[in-house]
Scaffold this motif. Sequence first.
Motif: not given
Length: 323
Positions: A153-168
Amino acid sequence: MAQIALDRLTGLIAFARSGSLGSYSAAARALGVSPSAISKSVQRLEQHLGLRLFSRTTRSLTLTPEGRDLHERTLRLLREADAIEQAAVAARSEPAGTLRIAAPLPIGVNILSPALPRFRQRYPKLMIELRIGDRYVDLIEEGIDVAIRVGDLADSRLISRQLAPHRICAFASPGYLARRGTPIHPDELVNHDCVNFRFQSSGQTFRWPFLIGDRLVEIMPDAAIITDVSEAVATVIASGGGIGVTPTFVAAPYVRRNELVPVLQDFVVPRTNITALWPESRRGNPNVKAFVAFLGEVFPPDPPWDDVFARAPRSGTTRGPKP
């Protein structure tokens, strides 16, 4: 005068949350007070200002033109107040105070909430407020410190970090498959009872994604049972209710107890990601720093819940019901 000023500040906070969230009830949930307290605070503010800030109906709450202008000004004021608080928090080296976290229901219930006692043992001066639900949360408007979401997810106001893969993946109980057979292609779902999920926030029914060849195909099966709680999908299919699609971290305990097995795993869509996000203003916050570091332990790059695929044979061994 001090009491009057405090009342006005309370009214501005209630007004800002109500304007951002669109209802007194949502503002009350965000602030931990009653809807009537929010309504009374806004009414007192309107009386003091001599302005009507909202157009009210039985079903909606809409800002008036004067309300929209004041709302923007109020948000700037509250953001500055938050910046003052964050500067004070950053001056501390030890995590303390309140940490507000938002997470979708399946992640919050299955992964995050069981890990929180361990986090608090490390930082006993912290009080944690965990908000769980599938409603989109604006971190800045609602004062959330860290949010967990699915996707990049991209939001210029936020910092993001990928945590783990998500599978269904699609799952069913061994008993159901013994009675009805194991589908070897998504087209065969028309011959099966299906259990599906409906989003509480939008009312939309989940479309099942499958990778067929090099094409992403989304299927809306004719569902025998529909529920708006993701954990209920797992309990229904584990009880023999049919085939359902659920995240691997929800299904994993059932798979380990031999209550569910994956089906159609040859058509699983490549992974998305579970992501942590926090406002830029929280960059120096020791509470956020400690929690984001802890999330790296909770969500490892090779999560243990994905071993559900190693515990079951590949699809395609059984086409129809057993005689």
